[in-house]
Design an enzyme around this catalytic site. Structure first.
Site, PDB file in Angstrom:
ATOM      1  N   GLU A 107      -4.770  -1.200  -2.561  1.00  0.00           N
ATOM      2  CA  GLU A 107      -3.519  -0.452  -2.747  1.00  0.00           C
ATOM      3  C   GLU A 107      -2.347  -1.414  -2.916  1.00  0.00           C
ATOM      4  OE1 GLU A 107      -2.770   2.203   0.514  1.00  0.00           O
ATOM      5  OE2 GLU A 107      -4.733   3.142   0.310  1.00  0.00           O
ATOM      6  N   GLY A 177      -5.409  -5.889   4.595  1.00  0.00           N
ATOM      7  CA  GLY A 177      -5.938  -7.232   4.801  1.00  0.00           C
ATOM      8  C   GLY A 177      -5.077  -8.059   5.733  1.00  0.00           C
ATOM      9  N   SER A 209       3.100 -10.922   6.512  1.00  0.00           N
ATOM     10  CA  SER A 209       2.971 -10.205   7.782  1.00  0.00           C
ATOM     11  C   SER A 209       1.594 -10.447   8.391  1.00  0.00           C
ATOM     12  CB  SER A 209       3.172  -8.711   7.516  1.00  0.00           C
ATOM     13  OG  SER A 209       2.982  -7.966   8.689  1.00  0.00           O
ATOM     14  N   HIS A 234       3.610  -4.334  18.042  1.00  0.00           N
ATOM     15  CA  HIS A 234       3.168  -2.973  18.376  1.00  0.00           C
ATOM     16  C   HIS A 234       2.972  -2.679  19.859  1.00  0.00           C
ATOM     17  CE1 HIS A 234       2.964  -2.855  14.164  1.00  0.00           C
ATOM     18  NE2 HIS A 234       1.700  -3.117  13.971  1.00  0.00           N
ATOM     19  N   CYS A 351      -1.218   3.283   5.462  1.00  0.00           N
ATOM     20  CA  CYS A 351      -1.787   2.115   4.810  1.00  0.00           C
ATOM     21  C   CYS A 351      -3.296   2.239   4.748  1.00  0.00           C
ATOM     22  CB  CYS A 351      -1.435   0.861   5.609  1.00  0.00           C
ATOM     23  SG  CYS A 351       0.194   0.944   6.353  1.00  0.00           S
TER      24      CYS A 351
HETATM   25  N1  SAH Z   1      -2.651  -7.641   8.664  1.00  0.00           N
HETATM   26  C1  SAH Z   1      -1.244  -7.786   8.509  1.00  0.00           C
HETATM   27  C2  SAH Z   1      -0.672  -7.146   7.262  1.00  0.00           C
HETATM   28  C3  SAH Z   1      -1.194  -5.793   6.875  1.00  0.00           C
HETATM   29  S1  SAH Z   1      -0.747  -4.420   7.874  1.00  0.00           S
HETATM   30  C4  SAH Z   1      -0.529  -7.300   9.742  1.00  0.00           C
HETATM   31  O1  SAH Z   1      -1.177  -6.826  10.655  1.00  0.00           O
HETATM   32  O2  SAH Z   1       0.681  -7.449   9.817  1.00  0.00           O
HETATM   33  C5  SAH Z   1       0.914  -4.145   7.447  1.00  0.00           C
HETATM   34  C6  SAH Z   1       1.677  -3.359   8.479  1.00  0.00           C
HETATM   35  O3  SAH Z   1       1.336  -1.970   8.431  1.00  0.00           O
HETATM   36  C7  SAH Z   1       1.370  -3.815   9.895  1.00  0.00           C
HETATM   37  O4  SAH Z   1       2.535  -3.937  10.657  1.00  0.00           O
HETATM   38  C8  SAH Z   1       0.482  -2.712  10.384  1.00  0.00           C
HETATM   39  O5  SAH Z   1       0.435  -2.715  11.769  1.00  0.00           O
HETATM   40  C9  SAH Z   1       1.137  -1.506   9.747  1.00  0.00           C
HETATM   41  N2  SAH Z   1       0.343  -0.280   9.798  1.00  0.00           N
HETATM   42  C10 SAH Z   1      -0.989  -0.144   9.786  1.00  0.00           C
HETATM   43  N3  SAH Z   1      -1.341   1.151   9.955  1.00  0.00           N
HETATM   44  C11 SAH Z   1      -0.204   1.839  10.064  1.00  0.00           C
HETATM   45  C12 SAH Z   1       0.102   3.220  10.253  1.00  0.00           C
HETATM   46  N4  SAH Z   1      -0.857   4.124  10.390  1.00  0.00           N
HETATM   47  N5  SAH Z   1       1.408   3.578  10.321  1.00  0.00           N
HETATM   48  C13 SAH Z   1       2.407   2.660  10.206  1.00  0.00           C
HETATM   49  N6  SAH Z   1       2.179   1.358  10.007  1.00  0.00           N
HETATM   50  C14 SAH Z   1       0.892   0.951   9.951  1.00  0.00           C
END
Ligand code: SAH
Length: 362
Positions: A107, A177, A209, A234, A351
């Site tokens: 995506e 990823g 990130s 988080h 995501c």
């Molecule tokens: N692996 C990296 C980058 C990808 S995730 C990381 O963890 O930062 C990108 C962002 O989207 C991260 O902050 C992740 O925690 C967030 N994310 C994942 N699932 C989500 C959801 N259901 N709602 C909101 N943010 C989400």
């Protein structure tokens, strides 16, 4: 996965991928084909300035040269199939589900801000981090994306913006990823995109990130480029963070915050901490206060993200009052914090959800 027959029938089998190839290397491979040196520069301009991915349309090349190039090289953006495109009602956000030549899906998101266009790219097909609230790791195999596959995500949108005389000016590596587990390709792609004769995107307009892979943050520091770092935090209670993000077991968050602060000091860039708000999980006053304690006096800002609920996982978004209260606790204690602006909320499937649905169908 493709069958052997499908691979053998594929006309691109054995072709060399030209997209993402640095100019000096392009000059060498073209010289080996017997082409004149200035052709490399012309092709480079077609690919990265005019966003033309089909040799047949490169009108300043000879006919014989064009067919030779076509037989020898593949150009990745032309091989990527846009399976779905969702445009938000306000017209400011587009999300695409892309099928790569090997059948894997990723995506990518384009956002139109008042300061320009930014693209959120994926660094891996799938993810191995198993964050409890995330859909990226739900289905399908995980593999690293290549430099070409990461850069192509930007260029598919650059090609769409070209007729409008616009181009992507910001890249965030926040799609599916874990970028630090694909370090060389991610930073290779960013360095490639940075070049003035490629996408000309400043490092200060790039953000990577991470869920907190310590060695990755240290390598990023050693690279010495002013790329922004974002950390997905988080939670600031050890047990809860491990429950939400198993990576916390190997790399405890206080160490991650220390490494990120170290990065902020050496790069001169502020670190952004992403904090997903999950109702009745990590959104209490106490959580906000703890967060303040960890981030006080740091070169940091907090981005609060009301969770995109993932039905499979049973997480919910706090009410507006709770979100505002959490934000005000941070702000009162002088922590720079914002709530993520909801761009394209109508297409804001969490995501990885599009990809998960696609993998399930397959
Ligand atoms: N692996 C990296 C980058 C990808 S995730 C990381 O963890 O930062 C990108 C962002 O989207 C991260 O902050 C992740 O925690 C967030 N994310 C994942 N699932 C989500 C959801 N259901 N709602 C909101 N943010 C989400």
């Amino acid at each position: 996965m493709k069958t052997i027959n499908a691979v053998l029938n594929d006309s691109n089998f054995m072709k060399t991928e030209i997209f993402g190839m640095p100019l000096p290397q392009l000059q060498t491979v073209l010289a080996e084909l017997g082409l004149k040196k200035f052709r490399a520069r012309q092709i480079f301009d077609w690919l990265y300035q005019k966003c033309v991915f089909d040799f047949a349309q490169m009108s300043n090349l000879g006919k014989a040269e064009r067919s030779l190039l076509q037989e020898t090289f593949s150009v990745l953006p032309a091989e990527i199939h846009i399976v779905r495109k969702l445009d938000s009602a306000d017209g400011l956000t587009s999300k695409v589900l892309l099928e790569l030549p090997d059948g894997n899906a990723i995506e990518t998101v384009l956002m139109h801000h008042d300061y320009g266009y930014s693209v959120c790219v994926s660094s891996q097909a799938g993810c191995d981090m198993h964050c409890a609230f995330c859909a990226s790791g739900l289905h399908g195999a995980v593999r690293n994306l290549t430099v070409a596959e990461i850069a192509a995500q930007v260029y598919l949108f650059n090609a769409q913006l070209y007729p409008l005389d616009e181009r992507v000016s910001r890249v965030v590596v926040m799609g599916s990823g874990e970028p630090m587990l694909n370090f060389d390709a991610v930073f290779g792609a960013l360095q490639f995109l940075h070049q003035p004769d490629v996408a000309n995107i400043g490092y200060r307009n790039m953000t990577v990130s991470t869920c907190g892979i310590l060695p990755g943050i240290e390598k990023m520091k050693a690279l010495g480029l002013p790329i922004n770092l974002a950390v997905s935090l988080h939670a600031v209670r050890d047990e809860l963070r491990t429950e939400l993000m198993p990576v916390n077991k190997g790399f405890p968050f206080p160490d991650v915050i220390a490494a990120a602060e170290d990065y902020a000091r050496s790069s001169g860039r502020q670190v952004t901490y992403e904090y997903i708000l999950l109702a009745d999980k990590n959104d209490s006053d106490r959580d906000a206060e703890l967060l303040v304690e960890y981030l006080r006096y740091k070169q940091a800002s907090v981005n609060l993200i009301p969770v995109n609920p993932v039905p499979e996982k049973g997480f919910f978004r706090p009410g507006t009052k709770r979100i505002e209260r959490f934000l005000s606790i941070l702000q009162q204690r002088r922590i720079h914090a914002t709530v993520r602006r909801e761009m394209g909320a109508d297409i804001n499937a969490a995501c990885g959800q599009l990809r998960a649905a696609f993998a399930k169908e397959k």
